[in-house]
Design an enzyme around this catalytic site. Structure first.
Site, mmCIF file in Angstrom:
data_model
loop_
_atom_site.group_PDB
_atom_site.id
_atom_site.type_symbol
_atom_site.label_atom_id
_atom_site.label_comp_id
_atom_site.label_asym_id
_atom_site.label_seq_id
_atom_site.Cartn_x
_atom_site.Cartn_y
_atom_site.Cartn_z
ATOM 1 N N ILE A 49 -5.519 -7.081 0.941
ATOM 2 C CA ILE A 49 -5.079 -8.434 1.280
ATOM 3 C C ILE A 49 -5.988 -9.034 2.347
ATOM 4 O O ILE A 49 -6.435 -10.169 2.240
ATOM 5 C CB ILE A 49 -3.619 -8.433 1.793
ATOM 6 C CG1 ILE A 49 -2.691 -7.817 0.739
ATOM 7 C CG2 ILE A 49 -3.174 -9.850 2.148
ATOM 8 C CD1 ILE A 49 -2.589 -8.597 -0.542
ATOM 9 N N LEU A 50 -6.258 -8.256 3.404
ATOM 10 C CA LEU A 50 -7.139 -8.683 4.485
ATOM 11 C C LEU A 50 -8.362 -7.778 4.531
ATOM 12 O O LEU A 50 -8.236 -6.558 4.438
ATOM 13 C CB LEU A 50 -6.404 -8.626 5.829
ATOM 14 C CG LEU A 50 -5.217 -9.574 5.995
ATOM 15 C CD1 LEU A 50 -4.438 -9.228 7.260
ATOM 16 C CD2 LEU A 50 -5.673 -11.024 6.031
ATOM 17 N N ASN A 58 0.769 1.065 5.758
ATOM 18 C CA ASN A 58 1.285 0.279 4.642
ATOM 19 C C ASN A 58 1.936 -0.980 5.196
ATOM 20 O O ASN A 58 2.850 -0.895 6.021
ATOM 21 C CB ASN A 58 2.324 1.098 3.856
ATOM 22 C CG ASN A 58 3.118 0.258 2.873
ATOM 23 O OD1 ASN A 58 2.638 -0.742 2.365
ATOM 24 N ND2 ASN A 58 4.350 0.674 2.612
ATOM 25 N N GLY A 59 1.465 -2.161 4.762
ATOM 26 C CA GLY A 59 2.106 -3.387 5.214
ATOM 27 C C GLY A 59 1.114 -4.413 5.698
ATOM 28 O O GLY A 59 -0.058 -4.432 5.294
ATOM 29 N N GLU A 60 1.583 -5.262 6.601
ATOM 30 C CA GLU A 60 0.751 -6.336 7.130
ATOM 31 C C GLU A 60 1.255 -6.728 8.512
ATOM 32 O O GLU A 60 2.465 -6.818 8.740
ATOM 33 C CB GLU A 60 0.811 -7.560 6.200
ATOM 34 C CG GLU A 60 -0.140 -8.679 6.571
ATOM 35 C CD GLU A 60 -0.136 -9.810 5.561
ATOM 36 O OE1 GLU A 60 -0.771 -10.840 5.849
ATOM 37 O OE2 GLU A 60 0.512 -9.668 4.502
ATOM 38 N N ILE A 78 10.940 -15.906 -13.136
ATOM 39 C CA ILE A 78 11.268 -14.873 -14.125
ATOM 40 C C ILE A 78 12.463 -15.346 -14.936
ATOM 41 O O ILE A 78 13.496 -15.710 -14.378
ATOM 42 C CB ILE A 78 11.578 -13.525 -13.442
ATOM 43 C CG1 ILE A 78 10.355 -13.054 -12.647
ATOM 44 C CG2 ILE A 78 11.981 -12.485 -14.463
ATOM 45 C CD1 ILE A 78 10.603 -11.815 -11.838
ATOM 46 N N ASP A 127 -6.289 -6.131 9.809
ATOM 47 C CA ASP A 127 -5.207 -5.927 10.767
ATOM 48 C C ASP A 127 -5.073 -4.452 11.127
ATOM 49 O O ASP A 127 -4.608 -4.113 12.215
ATOM 50 C CB ASP A 127 -3.882 -6.480 10.239
ATOM 51 C CG ASP A 127 -3.535 -6.005 8.833
ATOM 52 O OD1 ASP A 127 -4.385 -5.368 8.187
ATOM 53 O OD2 ASP A 127 -2.411 -6.291 8.376
ATOM 54 N N CYS A 183 0.846 -1.191 0.000
ATOM 55 C CA CYS A 183 0.000 0.000 0.000
ATOM 56 C C CYS A 183 0.881 1.241 0.000
ATOM 57 O O CYS A 183 2.100 1.159 0.066
ATOM 58 C CB CYS A 183 -0.905 0.005 1.226
ATOM 59 S SG CYS A 183 -1.970 -1.444 1.373
ATOM 60 N N LEU A 193 -3.717 -1.877 -1.469
ATOM 61 C CA LEU A 193 -3.711 -3.188 -2.106
ATOM 62 C C LEU A 193 -4.374 -4.130 -1.116
ATOM 63 O O LEU A 193 -3.816 -4.441 -0.070
ATOM 64 C CB LEU A 193 -2.281 -3.641 -2.407
ATOM 65 C CG LEU A 193 -2.129 -5.031 -3.037
ATOM 66 C CD1 LEU A 193 -2.734 -5.057 -4.431
ATOM 67 C CD2 LEU A 193 -0.663 -5.443 -3.093
#
Length: 307
Positions: A57-58, A80-82, A306, A107, A2, A55
């Site tokens: 996620i949860l 920003n993060g988790e 990749i 979270d 995020c 973004l």
């Protein structure tokens, strides 16, 4: 991934059309960090503007929208993060606070209520995750910027004219109308020497990068006196404790404990309301992570390479 951005105007009145347009430009620079949602929040009397790109996620519902206000109304966060252990923290809060009610299951909400109940420093010490956040305390009129233990998520901040700017990337700060950034030649020398610019420096004069495992608080907005970041966790102290209290186990026991620790670490990172995958290089480390993911999943793990 995020994005966080914002600013505080010394002149106050953050709710003007001009400031709304400035924050929108800053948010737009971080769109690639959070294409699912974006939001803004203003505290006009204090001159505070907070922006976020998400973004998801949860908790994919609107209850996970940011910036988010705590149940008490005191704190507002752009995060920003988790937080990997948020379910554990949530259970601890439910045991400590009778009648706890939750709007959703993000979270972010758990973070806010943990800070409200235990205080910011104690809550930070409980969080196991990767994160950077801006937290506005409406009661104390204080801005807190914090970063995770190993510095996985970035946070920049600094003065430009009459505004204190902060954000996940320098390009968000550059979108502010007061920006006049000049190259810091000392930082340029550091880059040539180390091939990167170590915290607390950045490539621009007047802009700092928050060091890992630290918290910086702005209560008095004095451009001549920068508050010193407060360190809330130390890898050195962890290593020293381990040295003083070595593991009491034979080779087989040590192997079993390591395997369980790795399983637990991977399991915590698999908490998501969206499909999961992994980058697979073919090396020992990524192969180990994917094997541990598959051991705890009833579905085949999607992997990407990749070439």
């Amino acid at each position: 991934m995020c994005g966080v951005c914002g600013f505080i105007n010394l002149r106050g009145d953050s709710n003007s059309q001009e400031d709304r347009a400035i924050l929108a430009r800053m948010i737009a620079q971080l769109r690639h960090r959070g294409p699912d949602d974006s939001g803004s929040w203003f505290d006009s009397p204090s001159g505070v503007s907070l922006g976020h790109t998400r973004l998801s996620i949860l908790d994919l519902s609107p209850e996970g929208h940011q910036p988010m206000v705590s149940a008490s109304g005191r704190y507002v966060i752009a995060f920003n993060g988790e937080i990997y252990n948020y379910k554990e923290v949530r259970k601890d809060l439910e045991s400590a606070v009778a009648g706890t009610k939750w709007r959703g299951h993000s979270d972010t909400e758990v973070m806010l209520e943990a800070i409200s109940h235990w205080g910011l420093l104690v809550a930070l010490e409980r969080f196991n995750g990767m994160f950077a956040f801006a937290l506005w305390d409406r009661q104390d009129r204080a801005l807190h910027l914090a970063r995770d233990r190993l510095g996985e998520k970035p946070m920049y901040y600094g003065w430009m004219g009459e505004a204190l700017l902060f954000g996940s990337e320098l390009k968000a700060l550059r979108a502010h109308s007061s920006w006049y950034g000049e190259i810091n030649r000392d930082s340029l020398s550091l880059f040539m020497r180390h091939n990167y610019i170590p915290a607390p420096f950045s490539i621009y004069e007047g802009i700092r990068k928050l060091p890992p495992a630290s918290l910086v608080t702005f209560r008095r907005y004095d451009r001549e006196r920068w508050p010193e970041p407060q360190i809330y966790w130390s890898a050195r102290r962890v290593a020293e404790r381990g040295f003083m209290h070595p593991l009491q186990a034979d080779d087989e026991g040590a192997e079993q404990q390591l395997h369980q620790l790795l399983l637990d670490a991977v399991s915590l990172r698999m908490e998501a309301d969206v499909p999961l995958g992994a980058f697979l290089s073919g090396g020992v480390d990524s192969s180990t992570v994917v094997a541990l993911m598959q051991a705890q999943s009833s579905r085949p793990i999607n992997t990407f390479s990749i070439g």
